[in-house]
Design a protein around this motif. Structure first.
Motif, PDB file in Angstrom:
ATOM      1  N   ARG A   1      -9.047  -1.356  -2.851  1.00 28.37           N
ATOM      2  CA  ARG A   1      -7.702  -0.949  -3.238  1.00 28.37           C
ATOM      3  C   ARG A   1      -7.654  -0.363  -4.652  1.00 28.37           C
ATOM      4  N   ALA A   2      -8.745  -0.454  -5.389  1.00 29.84           N
ATOM      5  CA  ALA A   2      -8.814   0.261  -6.666  1.00 29.84           C
ATOM      6  C   ALA A   2      -8.606   1.752  -6.446  1.00 29.84           C
ATOM      7  N   ASN A   3      -9.012   2.221  -5.258  1.00 30.00           N
ATOM      8  CA  ASN A   3      -8.905   3.646  -4.932  1.00 30.00           C
ATOM      9  C   ASN A   3      -7.465   4.147  -4.855  1.00 30.00           C
ATOM     10  N   GLU A   4      -6.504   3.249  -4.829  1.00 30.53           N
ATOM     11  CA  GLU A   4      -5.104   3.673  -4.760  1.00 30.53           C
ATOM     12  C   GLU A   4      -4.619   4.276  -6.069  1.00 30.53           C
ATOM     13  N   GLY A   5      -5.382   4.094  -7.136  1.00 29.62           N
ATOM     14  CA  GLY A   5      -5.033   4.719  -8.413  1.00 29.62           C
ATOM     15  C   GLY A   5      -3.712   4.220  -8.950  1.00 29.62           C
ATOM     16  N   VAL A   6      -2.956   5.134  -9.522  1.00 28.23           N
ATOM     17  CA  VAL A   6      -1.622   4.801 -10.023  1.00 28.23           C
ATOM     18  C   VAL A   6      -0.653   5.044  -8.877  1.00 28.23           C
TER      19      VAL A   6
ATOM     20  N   GLY B   1     -12.312  -3.801 -18.716  1.00 27.08           N
ATOM     21  CA  GLY B   1     -11.035  -3.922 -18.032  1.00 27.08           C
ATOM     22  C   GLY B   1     -10.005  -2.934 -18.519  1.00 27.08           C
ATOM     23  N   GLY B   2     -10.117  -2.542 -19.793  1.00 29.23           N
ATOM     24  CA  GLY B   2      -9.102  -1.673 -20.396  1.00 29.23           C
ATOM     25  C   GLY B   2      -8.971  -0.327 -19.715  1.00 29.23           C
ATOM     26  N   CYS B   3     -10.092   0.297 -19.374  1.00 28.58           N
ATOM     27  CA  CYS B   3     -10.035   1.588 -18.668  1.00 28.58           C
ATOM     28  C   CYS B   3      -9.329   1.439 -17.330  1.00 28.58           C
ATOM     29  N   ILE B   4      -9.637   0.346 -16.650  1.00 29.15           N
ATOM     30  CA  ILE B   4      -9.119   0.123 -15.300  1.00 29.15           C
ATOM     31  C   ILE B   4      -7.621  -0.174 -15.326  1.00 29.15           C
ATOM     32  N   ALA B   5      -7.130  -0.732 -16.422  1.00 25.13           N
ATOM     33  CA  ALA B   5      -5.703  -1.079 -16.513  1.00 25.13           C
ATOM     34  C   ALA B   5      -4.805   0.126 -16.298  1.00 25.13           C
ATOM     35  N   CYS B   6      -5.313   1.312 -16.615  1.00 27.64           N
ATOM     36  CA  CYS B   6      -4.528   2.527 -16.390  1.00 27.64           C
ATOM     37  C   CYS B   6      -5.077   3.397 -15.267  1.00 27.64           C
ATOM     38  N   HIS B   7      -6.376   3.359 -15.046  1.00 22.01           N
ATOM     39  CA  HIS B   7      -6.972   4.215 -14.013  1.00 22.01           C
ATOM     40  C   HIS B   7      -6.963   3.577 -12.620  1.00 22.01           C
TER      41      HIS B   7
ATOM     42  N   LYS C   1       0.843  -1.193   0.000  1.00 24.13           N
ATOM     43  CA  LYS C   1       0.000   0.000   0.000  1.00 24.13           C
ATOM     44  C   LYS C   1       0.884   1.250   0.000  1.00 24.13           C
ATOM     45  N   PRO C   2       0.388   2.353  -0.581  1.00 28.40           N
ATOM     46  CA  PRO C   2       1.180   3.590  -0.639  1.00 28.40           C
ATOM     47  C   PRO C   2       1.620   4.089   0.738  1.00 28.40           C
ATOM     48  N   THR C   3       0.797   3.861   1.763  1.00 31.20           N
ATOM     49  CA  THR C   3       1.174   4.317   3.107  1.00 31.20           C
ATOM     50  C   THR C   3       2.448   3.640   3.586  1.00 31.20           C
ATOM     51  N   LYS C   4       2.672   2.409   3.142  1.00 31.95           N
ATOM     52  CA  LYS C   4       3.901   1.692   3.487  1.00 31.95           C
ATOM     53  C   LYS C   4       5.109   2.419   2.900  1.00 31.95           C
ATOM     54  N   CYS C   5       4.990   2.836   1.655  1.00 33.29           N
ATOM     55  CA  CYS C   5       6.077   3.576   1.000  1.00 33.29           C
ATOM     56  C   CYS C   5       6.261   4.949   1.668  1.00 33.29           C
TER      57      CYS C   5
ATOM     58  N   LEU D   1      -3.248  13.867  -9.317  1.00 26.93           N
ATOM     59  CA  LEU D   1      -4.273  13.110 -10.030  1.00 26.93           C
ATOM     60  C   LEU D   1      -3.849  11.668 -10.275  1.00 26.93           C
ATOM     61  N   MET D   2      -2.583  11.349 -10.116  1.00 22.10           N
ATOM     62  CA  MET D   2      -2.174   9.948 -10.188  1.00 22.10           C
ATOM     63  C   MET D   2      -2.853   9.166  -9.060  1.00 22.10           C
ATOM     64  N   ALA D   3      -2.894   9.745  -7.883  1.00 19.50           N
ATOM     65  CA  ALA D   3      -3.554   9.099  -6.746  1.00 19.50           C
ATOM     66  C   ALA D   3      -5.070   9.088  -6.912  1.00 19.50           C
ATOM     67  N   GLN D   4      -5.602  10.028  -7.694  1.00 16.74           N
ATOM     68  CA  GLN D   4      -7.044  10.159  -7.871  1.00 16.74           C
ATOM     69  C   GLN D   4      -7.519   9.640  -9.227  1.00 16.74           C
ATOM     70  N   SER D   5      -6.689   8.888  -9.898  1.00 18.12           N
ATOM     71  CA  SER D   5      -7.016   8.452 -11.261  1.00 18.12           C
ATOM     72  C   SER D   5      -8.273   7.589 -11.329  1.00 18.12           C
TER      73      SER D   5
END
Length: 443
Positions: free
Chosen positions: A111-116, A85-91, A33-37, A52-56
């Motif tokens: 965890r989809a909410n983690e974005g990129v 699935g294609g939209c989600i692969a990047c968002h 998870k990003p919080t770990k980093c 917006l990477m986090a909000q993608s």
């Protein structure tokens, strides 16, 4: 034969050692998870978290576009089924890689909410394509993180020095896209590559990840060139401000009521390394308004003089023009005639756009439903100048002096779309890119 071998070698070098991004090829637990980093990379984490990477995935318009348009359309139209699935692969790449398709809406807190997230970019090892597009990244989660430096010595993981993570091709894996109909619907990388900045060695990260002195991690060494993870683009007013220069000229400095005045607005894209607007340009709005304001504050909007090129009608604001009819079909709205094509842009304003058309020949914002978009491209390229001409006759009741003002505005989506979907106003409000002003004496 030699060219073929070199091409194969180039692809192998780009591909690295990871696996091609495939739906369900990993599990959520394979990615931290990003919080770990953020425990060590505190400043970088905070910058990313506000980006917006986090909000993608969680971004309001992305939620609407996927759950109210793209997903329902994918479930009913076989040609665009891959969009599910294609939209989600990047968002929301974690959800895609974990096979969580379709993911739940942002309100569910998955965890989809983690974005990129950190674990996406720093686990990408390369690409399967010489010129990447459509989430063609290879990825390898684990203890070894991809980074730009060979001398990094973190405590909790290892680092592999990656030239790919600093390349424009890295960004292209998601920022260039072809529709199921074969139309290029995102070409930011290809626009950059065809322009002057690629030849000069200026890449995406140079503009969107500014470098400054600092530390990548709290226990790390101070360096002169830490890349900041703010990823500012057209959504940021400070990034947009001054992106295009404007100069305004008139053929007369003194006039009388009834006189005819010729105006010329000169626009120069001296700061954007690709077309403006770029990315999801089917929904981006960039337009120029020219106004005359007299001493009493009375104003008149001056329409642009047509140039006569093919498809120009899509580049001049028309309050009577309707588009986006596919929205009604997807959402099953009876007798849906569409929405105002140009939103609240005043009649006659010049719009810098590349319109997209669905298989039925209607202008669309559904990029996955784009069959053609080669009718006209009237955007502003890198280091390109566009000149717009205007003519106005001085009104009989005008009081001098007269102020002529040119305003270049930008919005992420047409106001008609924002209002229809009840999005927050900041999603579609006009942002001032630049302005120019001259004064004419009235005798």
């Amino acid at each position: 034969m030699r060219k073929i071998l070199l091409s194969i070698l180039g692809l192998l070098l780009l591909a690295g050692t990871g696996l091609a991004a495939e739906q369900g090829s990993f599990k959520y637990k394979d990615f931290k998870k990003p919080t770990k980093c953020g425990a060590c990379h505190r400043e970088i984490y905070q910058e990313w978290k506000d980006s917006l990477m986090a909000q993608s995935f969680t971004h309001e318009w992305d939620q609407v576009e996927y759950f109210k348009l793209a997903l329902p359309h994918a479930l009913k139209e076989p040609k665009v089924a891959g969009v599910k699935g294609g939209c989600i692969a990047c968002h929301a790449p974690l959800a895609f890689l974990a096979g969580d398709i379709p993911p739940k809406e942002a309100s569910a807190g998955t965890r989809a909410n983690e974005g990129v997230s950190c674990e996406i970019c720093h686990n990408i090892t390369g690409t399967t394509e010489k010129e990447p597009y459509n989430f063609s990244y290879t990825i390898e989660p684990g203890k070894v993180k991809q980074g730009p430096r060979a001398d990094a010595k973190p405590v909790s993981h290892k680092v592999a020095q990656s030239d790919f993570i600093r390349s424009a091709e890295f960004c292209a894996t998601c920022h260039d896209e072809a529709s199921p109909y074969g139309a290029w619907v995102k070409e930011t990388y290809r626009e950059w590559k065809a322009g002057p900045y690629a030849k000069e060695g200026v890449v995406c990260q140079d503009c969107h990840m500014h470098r400054a002195p600092g530390k990548a991690a709290t226990m790390g060494p101070k360096r002169a060139d830490i890349a900041h993870h703010v990823f500012q683009g057209s959504h940021a007013e400070t990034k947009l401000a001054g992106a295009v220069d404007i100069a305004l000229y008139a053929n007369r400095t003194k006039v009388r009521p009834g006189d005819r005045v010729n105006l010329r607005a000169v626009l120069f894209n001296g700061k954007v390394g690709h077309m403006i607007p770029s990315g999801s340009s089917e929904e981006r709005m960039l337009w120029l308004e020219v106004w005359v304001i007299d001493a009493n504050g009375k104003s008149w909007h001056i329409p642009v003089q047509p140039k006569g090129f093919k498809g120009e009608e899509y580049t001049i604001a028309d309050p009577k023009a309707y588009a986006y009819q596919a929205i009604g079909e997807i959402m099953e709205i009876p007798n849906f005639k569409g929405l105002k094509r140009d939103g609240n842009v005043p009649a006659g304003a010049r719009i810098f756009r590349k319109p997209f058309f669905d298989p039925k020949g209607r202008m669309t914002i559904c990029q996955w439903y784009t069959a053609k978009n080669d009718l006209v491209d009237y955007r502003i390229g890198p280091r390109e100048t566009k000149i717009e001409n205007y003519v106005f006759t001085v009104p009989k009741d005008a009081k001098g002096p007269l102020t002529i003002k040119a305003n270049l505005f930008y919005s992420q989506i047409p106001s008609s779309i924002g209002e229809f979907f009840k999005l927050p106003e900041f999603e579609y409000k006009p942002l001032l890119v630049n302005s120019a002003e001259i004064t004419i004496d009235l005798e």
